[in-house]
Design an enzyme around this catalytic site. Structure first.
Site, PDB file in Angstrom:
ATOM      1  CE  LYS A   1      -4.315  -1.647   1.989  1.00  0.00           C
ATOM      2  NZ  LYS A   1      -5.328  -1.408   3.021  1.00  0.00           N
TER       3      LYS A   1
ATOM      4  CG  ASP B   1      -8.601   0.899   3.260  1.00  0.00           C
ATOM      5  OD1 ASP B   1      -9.387   0.093   2.712  1.00  0.00           O
ATOM      6  OD2 ASP B   1      -7.373   0.701   3.331  1.00  0.00           O
TER       7      ASP B   1
END
Ligand code: ATR
Length: 289
Positions: A71, A107
Site C-alpha cells: 500500500k 479505506d
C-alpha cells in the site's frame, strides 16, 4: 457477459491474496451490471511490485486493488495520487485512466459509509480508535473531519502520537494519541460514543481475544470492528451482548470495494450483490488460515 476480445481486467495485488473476498465481490457486481470486466487476484511479492505495475500498464488493466504489503511502496510507481491517499501515504485502489495510473485510498471513506449505512452518525461524537497502523490511519483521516473528538490509542504510543500530531496539523481539531492500556481504556470508554477497532486483536486464529475488556462496553456505544475473519469478533459479540450497536468488518470491506468499483466503472455499485457474494465466499472458505 462472456469473456471476449474487449474484456478488461481489474485485479488485486498483494501477498498473500488467495483468500481475498474482492474477486467474488467485484465479479458478482460486474455480472449484475453486465459490464465487460473480470477481476482476478495476483500474488505479487515485494521484489515484483515494480514489474507488476509496469505489466498492468502495458496490458491495459482497468484497475487494481492494492493490499499488504504494497500500500505504501506502490505510490512511487504511479502517475498521480488522490489527496487523501497522499496524506495517508497509502493507496488501496488504482485507476488506469487512459494510460495514466491514479492512486486512491478508499479505506477511510469505506469505514465512514459503513457507519452511515448502519445509521450511526459521527456528528458531535467522540470516537475512540484502537490502532495506528495503515487501516487506522485511513479511518482517522476521514473520521477527524466529522467527529467532535478523536482519541487514538495504540500499543506503540509513538505511532499514536505521530498520527494525532499529523491530524492536528492538518485539521486543527481536537485529537489525542495515547497508549492502549487497561487504565486508558477505562478512562476513555466512559465518554466514548463510537469505538472502532483497527488493530488485529481478535483476528483468526486468536478469536477469543478482544482489545477491550467486556465490562467497559455499554449500551449507548456503537462498535465497529474492521476485522472480518471471524465475521463476529469477540469484541462484536461482547458489544452485542450489552445492547450496543455493532458494525462488522465486512461492511468496511464492502464499502471500500464499492467506492473502488465506482472509480473503475463510473456506475453505482450494487452493494447488496457484493455483500451476498462476499458472505458466501466467506462461508465457503470457513476459517481463513
Ligand atoms: P493494517 O494495515 O491492517 O492497519 P498494520 O499497519 O500492521 O495493519 O497495523 C496493525 C495494528 O494492530 C497496529 O496498530 C498494531 O499496533 P502496533 O503499532 O503497536 O504494532 C496493532 N496490533 C497488532 N497486534 C497487536 C496486539 N497484540 N495488541 C495490540 N495491538 C496490536
Amino acid at each position: 457477459m462472456g469473456i471476449n476480445g474487449k474484456t478488461r481486467v481489474c485485479a488485486i495485488i498483494g501477498d498473500p491474496v488467495e483468500h481475498s473476498l474482492s474477486p467474488a465481490m467485484h465479479n458478482a457486481a460486474f455480472r449484475k451490471l453486465g459490464l465487460n470486466l473480470v477481476y482476478l487476484a495476483f500474488k505479487v511479492t515485494k521484489n515484483e511490485l515494480k514489474d507488476a505495475i509496469s505489466g498492468a500498464r502495458s496490458l491495459g488493466l482497468r484497475g487494481l486493488n492494492v493490499t499488504m504489503p504494497h500500500k505504501n511502496a506502490v505510490i512511487k510507481y504511479l502517475d498521480e495520487i488522490g489527496s487523501e491517499a497522499k496524506a495517508i501515504g497509502a493507496v488501496n485502489t488504482i485507476l488506469n485512466d487512459q494510460g495514466k495510473l491514479v492512486g486512491y485510498n478508499t479505506d477511510g471513506k469505506g469505514a465512514m459509509i459503513a457507519l452511515q449505512e448502519n445509521h450511526i452518525s459521527t456528528d458531535e461524537k467522540k470516537m475512540l480508535l484502537l490502532g495506528a497502523g495503515g487501516a487506522a490511519k485511513a479511518i482517522a483521516f476521514q473520521a477527524e473531519q466529522d467527529v467532535e473528538e478523536l482519541v487514538i490509542v495504540n500499543r506503540t504510543i509513538e505511532t499514536a502520537e505521530q498520527l494525532a500530531e499529523l491530524l492536528w496539523k492538518k485539521f486543527g481539531k481536537k485529537v489525542k494519541g495515547k497508549t492502549l492500556s487497561a487504565g486508558v481504556l477505562k478512562e476513555e470508554m466512559e465518554t466514548t460514543d463510537i469505538l472502532v477497532n483497527a488493530t488485529s486483536v481478535g483476528m483468526y486464529p486468536d478469536i477469543n481475544k478482544s482489545p477491550v475488556p467486556s465490562d467497559l462496553l455499554h449500551s449507548d456505544l456503537c462498535v465497529m470492528d474492521i476485522i472480518y475473519n471471524p465475521l463476529e469478533t469477540k469484541l462484536v459479540k461482547d458489544a452485542k451482548a450489552v445492547g450496543a450497536k455493532v458494525v462488522s468488518g465486512l461492511e468496511m470491506l464492502l464499502y471500500q470495494g464499492a467506492i473502488a468499483f465506482e472509480i473503475w466503472t463510473n456506475c453505482s455499485a450494487p452493494v447488496d450483490v457484493m455483500k451476498k457474494a462476499a458472505l458466501s465466499k466467506l462461508a465457503e472458505q470457513g476459517d481463513i488460515d
